[in-house]
Design an enzyme around this catalytic site. Structure first.
Site: not given
Ligand code: G4F
Length: 323
Positions: A128, A130, A152
Site C-alpha cells: 500500500s 500507506e 496499517y
Molecule cells: O478513503 P480513506 O479512508 O483511505 P486511506 O486512508 O487513504 O486508505 C485507503 O487507501 C490506502 C492506499 O491504497 C490503502 F492502503 C488502505 O487500505 C485504504 O484502502 O481516506 C482518504 C483520505 C484521508 O486523507 C482521510 O483523512 O480522506 C480523508 N478523509 C476526510 N474525511 C476521510 C474523511 N476519510 C474517511 N474514511 N472518512 C471521512 O469522513
C-alpha cells in the site's frame, strides 16, 4: 487451466480480480471466513450468483495457520493473490493491535503454507501507498524511502519485507504491488470516496440533507480498482518477479472529489458538506502521489479509467441502487 487462489476474494479487489481471471480462463479458488458463507447476502454481496457458481470457496482465516495450510494444499494454486487484510487506516487504539497482528501474522502464515504446499506458485502481496506515509519525496516510486504513519502502513511495510525475504531466502516467486488508493462502486462505505458518493446520491433523492467529513484538503492519488487488478496479474506473469508502484500519478483533494461527485448530480457540494473535527485524522500522511513509470515500462500497464469517469460510475451506481 491455470488455478488462482485469492485471499480477500469477497472484497472490492477480490471480486474484480475474480472476474478478470475468469475471463482469462482461470479456475478460481477463494478463501473466506465461515460467516461469509453462512450469510452470503452480506458476506458475498459483491458477487452475482452466477459468479459464486464459478468459484470454489474455502473456509479459512488469516489468524489460523492450519486453515491456510489446508486451503493451499487443497487448491494447489499456480498463483496466489494475497489481498485480505484489515485495511481501514483510521481505527481505534484497540484495533491497532489486531491490525498489526492479522496483517503481518496472516501474511507470514500464508507465505509459509505456500512454501510448504505450492513452492512453485507465484505469490502476489497487496502492499500500500500507506507504506510511504510521511513521504520524503513526491511522487513516490519503488526507490522512495518508507516512513509509515499508521499501524496499517507499518503492517504492510513489514509484510513487504517478509515477502521480499521469502523471495530472496526461500526462492519463493513472490512480489508486492505498492498500490495507491483505488476505488469503485464496490468500495466499502467507510472509505471517503464511497461515503461521498453514497451520501450525495441520498441527498439528491431527498433521503439525506448533509454529509459530514474530516479534512477536505487531504490529497490522494485515486485510481479505479478494475484497472489495478490487471496490474496484479501482470506482475505475476513476469519471468523474474519484482515489486511495482501502481498509481495514476495524479492527486486530488477530498474537496475536489466532493465537487465532482455533487456536480454530477447537478448539486453544489458547498450547500451540503460539513467538516467535523472528530473525523480529522490525528496523523495525516503528506500528499501521496505515485510514479508508475516502472510498471508502464516493464509491465506495459497504465490506468485506463479517468478520475472523472470513476466518480461518474460510482455516483450512477449509487443512484441505481437507491432507486
Ligand atoms: O478513503 P480513506 O479512508 O483511505 P486511506 O486512508 O487513504 O486508505 C485507503 O487507501 C490506502 C492506499 O491504497 C490503502 F492502503 C488502505 O487500505 C485504504 O484502502 O481516506 C482518504 C483520505 C484521508 O486523507 C482521510 O483523512 O480522506 C480523508 N478523509 C476526510 N474525511 C476521510 C474523511 N476519510 C474517511 N474514511 N472518512 C471521512 O469522513
Amino acid at each position: 487451466m491455470p488455478r488462482a487462489l485469492i485471499t480477500g476474494i469477497s472484497g472490492q479487489d477480490g471480486s474484480y480480480l475474480s472476474e478478470f481471471l475468469l475471463s482469462k480462463g482461470y479456475e478460481i479458488h477463494g478463501i473466506v471466513r465461515r460467516k461469509a458463507i453462512e450469510d452470503p447476502r452480506h458476506g458475498l454481496w459483491r458477487f452475482s450468483s452466477e459468479m459464486i457458481d464459478n468459484i470454489t470457496l474455502h473456509i479459512g482465516s488469516l489468524d489460523s495457520y492450519p486453515s491456510l495450510y489446508d486451503c493451499v494444499s487443497k487448491a494447489k494454486p499456480d498463483e496466489i493473490y494475497h489481498l485480505a487484510a484489515c485495511s481501514f487506516v483510521s481505527y481505534s487504539m484497540e484495533e491497532e493491535f489486531s491490525t498489526l497482528d492479522i496483517n503481518l501474522t496472516g501474511t507470514h502464515h500464508l507465505l509459509s503454507a505456500t512454501k510448504a504446499n505450492a513452492p512453485d506458485c507465484r505469490f502476489y502481496f497487496a502492499g500500500s501507498s500507506e507504506m510511504f506515509g510521511d513521504a520524503r519525496e513526491c511522487p513516490q516510486n519503488e526507490n522512495s524511502s518508507f516512513h509509515p504513519r499508521s499501524v496499517y502502513g507499518i503492517s504492510k511495510l513489514a509484510g513487504f519485507h517478509l515477502v521480499r525475504n521469502y523471495r530472496e531466502n526461500h526462492a519463493l516467486k513472490a512480489c508486492t504491488g505498492i498500490l495507491f488508493n483505488h476505488e469503485s462502486p464496490r468500495r466499502g462505505f467507510e472509505f471517503v470516496t464511497r461515503k461521498i458518493t453514497s451520501q450525495a446520491a441520498r441527498i439528491k433523492l431527498g433521503l439525506a440533507d448533509s454529509l459530514e467529513l474530516g479534512n477536505l484538503d487531504a490529497e490522494r492519488d485515486w485510481g479505479h480498482s478494475r484497472d489495478y487488478v490487471k496490474a496484479m496479474w501482470l506482475m505475476l506473469q513476469k519471468e523474474e518477479l519484482d515489486d511495482y508502484v501502481i498509481s495514476t500519478g495524479i492527486s486530488h483533494s477530498v474537496r475536489c472529489y466532493c465537487e465532482k461527485a455533487f456536480a454530477h448530480l447537478g448539486l453544489d457540494y458547498r450547500d451540503y458538506v460539513k467538516t467535523k473535527e472528530n473525523l480529522f485524522r490525528a496523523s495525516e500522511t503528506t500528499p501521496l502521489r505515485g510514479d508508475s513509470s516502472k510498471a508502464a515500462k516493464e509491465l506495459g500497464w497504465k490506468p485506463e479509467i479517468s478520475f472523472d469517469q470513476m466518480i461518474a460510475e460510482m455516483v450512477d451506481a449509487e443512484l441505481a441502487d437507491l432507486q
